[in-house]
Write a protein that holds these residues in place. Sequence first.
Motif, PDB file in Angstrom:
ATOM      1  N   VAL A  81      23.570  37.806  17.420  1.00 57.76           N
ATOM      2  CA  VAL A  81      23.886  36.801  18.442  1.00 57.76           C
ATOM      3  C   VAL A  81      24.745  35.740  17.772  1.00 57.76           C
ATOM      4  CG1 VAL A  81      23.027  35.094  20.078  1.00 57.76           C
ATOM      5  CG2 VAL A  81      21.707  37.154  19.630  1.00 57.76           C
ATOM      6  N   ALA A  82      25.920  35.501  18.299  1.00 52.45           N
ATOM      7  CA  ALA A  82      26.806  34.481  17.749  1.00 52.45           C
ATOM      8  C   ALA A  82      27.114  33.475  18.849  1.00 52.45           C
ATOM      9  CB  ALA A  82      28.090  35.114  17.236  1.00 52.45           C
ATOM     10  N   ALA A  83      26.713  32.225  18.632  1.00 52.96           N
ATOM     11  CA  ALA A  83      26.878  31.192  19.660  1.00 52.96           C
ATOM     12  C   ALA A  83      26.682  29.828  19.017  1.00 52.96           C
ATOM     13  CB  ALA A  83      25.860  31.396  20.792  1.00 52.96           C
ATOM     14  N   ALA A  92      18.161  34.607  26.032  1.00 50.35           N
ATOM     15  CA  ALA A  92      18.303  35.783  26.895  1.00 50.35           C
ATOM     16  C   ALA A  92      18.328  37.068  26.081  1.00 50.35           C
ATOM     17  CB  ALA A  92      19.575  35.657  27.733  1.00 50.35           C
ATOM     18  N   VAL A  93      18.995  37.030  24.930  1.00 51.01           N
ATOM     19  CA  VAL A  93      19.014  38.211  24.054  1.00 51.01           C
ATOM     20  C   VAL A  93      17.606  38.499  23.538  1.00 51.01           C
ATOM     21  CG1 VAL A  93      19.914  39.183  21.905  1.00 51.01           C
ATOM     22  CG2 VAL A  93      21.425  37.859  23.405  1.00 51.01           C
ATOM     23  N   ALA A 142      22.754  32.991  30.688  1.00 49.68           N
ATOM     24  CA  ALA A 142      21.599  33.800  30.296  1.00 49.68           C
ATOM     25  C   ALA A 142      21.604  35.192  30.942  1.00 49.68           C
ATOM     26  CB  ALA A 142      20.306  33.064  30.629  1.00 49.68           C
ATOM     27  N   PRO A 143      21.855  35.313  32.241  1.00 53.93           N
ATOM     28  CA  PRO A 143      21.850  36.665  32.831  1.00 53.93           C
ATOM     29  C   PRO A 143      22.913  37.575  32.230  1.00 53.93           C
ATOM     30  CG  PRO A 143      21.766  34.981  34.555  1.00 53.93           C
ATOM     31  CD  PRO A 143      22.080  34.278  33.275  1.00 53.93           C
ATOM     32  N   ALA A 190      24.269  42.066  28.679  1.00 53.88           N
ATOM     33  CA  ALA A 190      25.040  42.564  27.540  1.00 53.88           C
ATOM     34  C   ALA A 190      24.127  43.264  26.538  1.00 53.88           C
ATOM     35  CB  ALA A 190      25.777  41.409  26.863  1.00 53.88           C
ATOM     36  N   THR A 191      22.953  42.683  26.309  1.00 49.24           N
ATOM     37  CA  THR A 191      22.002  43.276  25.361  1.00 49.24           C
ATOM     38  C   THR A 191      21.507  44.621  25.867  1.00 49.24           C
ATOM     39  OG1 THR A 191      21.298  41.024  24.788  1.00 49.24           O
ATOM     40  CG2 THR A 191      19.907  42.834  24.032  1.00 49.24           C
TER      41      THR A 191
END
Length: 379
Positions: free
Chosen positions: A34-36, A52-53, A308-309, A314-315
């Motif tokens: 996760v990159a953010a 979310a992930v 988040a959705p 994506a995950t």
Amino acid sequence: MSVLKNSRIYAILVAVGLVMTGPAHADDVTRIGVAAPLTGNNAAYGKDIENAVKLAVAEANASNIIVAGKPLKLAVEAGDDQADPRTGVQVAQQLADKGVSVVIGHFNSGTTIPASKIYTNAHVPMITPAATNPTITEQGSQYVFSIIATDAQNAGAAGRYAVDVTKAKRIAIIDDRTAFGQGEADEFVKAVTAAHGNIVDRQYTNDKAVDFSAQLTHIKGQNADLVFFAGLNPQAGMVKKKMKQLGMRAQFVGGGGVVEPTFLEVAGSDAQGAMAWEYGTPIAALARGKEFEAKYQRKFGTPMLSYAPFAYDATWAAVKAMQAANSTKPADFLPKLREQVYAGITGDIQFTASGALTHPSTTLYEVVDGKWTSVKTIK
């Protein structure tokens, strides 16, 4: 042999044993990167994506998914890119070096574009749940995917609406000069021009500014009847508030990233009547939207934000690709990721040949009685 010498040999053997068993244990776990931005001005969005992930990973781990004859075990490996392009590149390299199988991120277009080159060179798939500059999926990389509408689609809809529906005659623009803001503004200009609209002014700021008096005073002098702001919600709220203080009667329209509680808090009573185009379909209008929203709230004790959705979908898109390929190796599941059709929270997840979302949507919102209310959705 002395007791001390024996102890040293034993310690060395234990250390060697730990080193030898470490990678074997790690091989049993598939790491989802996760990159953010987890710190700084955009941290709320970054944590929203990370949460979310984590939610999707927890559900996948509890689902007893079998890949290559063994239960799939996932772990989240998070990196804080601080919404900074240089840091984003460093985080991307760190995640690649740690052997992640896929990366969900980044949030900002300005970090996503340079970071995507690192993932491409490392042969690691990247799925962005939030970055929207069209350039992201136009680089010709088979490893780059987007699960959200682009600026061309979102700001394009805003530009056409400004001319055809609001009938604005004198349109002005402010953008924050980030890859996101400038990209939105450029696409808005293209759409307005194509619809034969009239742009009378374009002003610039930066993503850390708190005073927009100079830009708005100039726009007021041009007698603009609509102001489009390309930037994120706290600044959008400041712009709307300042317009009221300057006695401007122009319609305020924001691009994506404006429809959040922060905008309402900053703009206060001056938020009334503001409009904004947001990426995606309203969560309440999605078949499993309210269920997801409640689930997120229960797990993290805080309301979800816009992205988040998308991060959750994506995950799961990556997990389902691994399941279909019967492998967690990117080289094996990449073709499955590209060809799959997955019914996600945000809609059908399917990618074009370039990695863009095949069926994106964008929604117009308006502030009514202090709340963002959806007006129409375009798919």
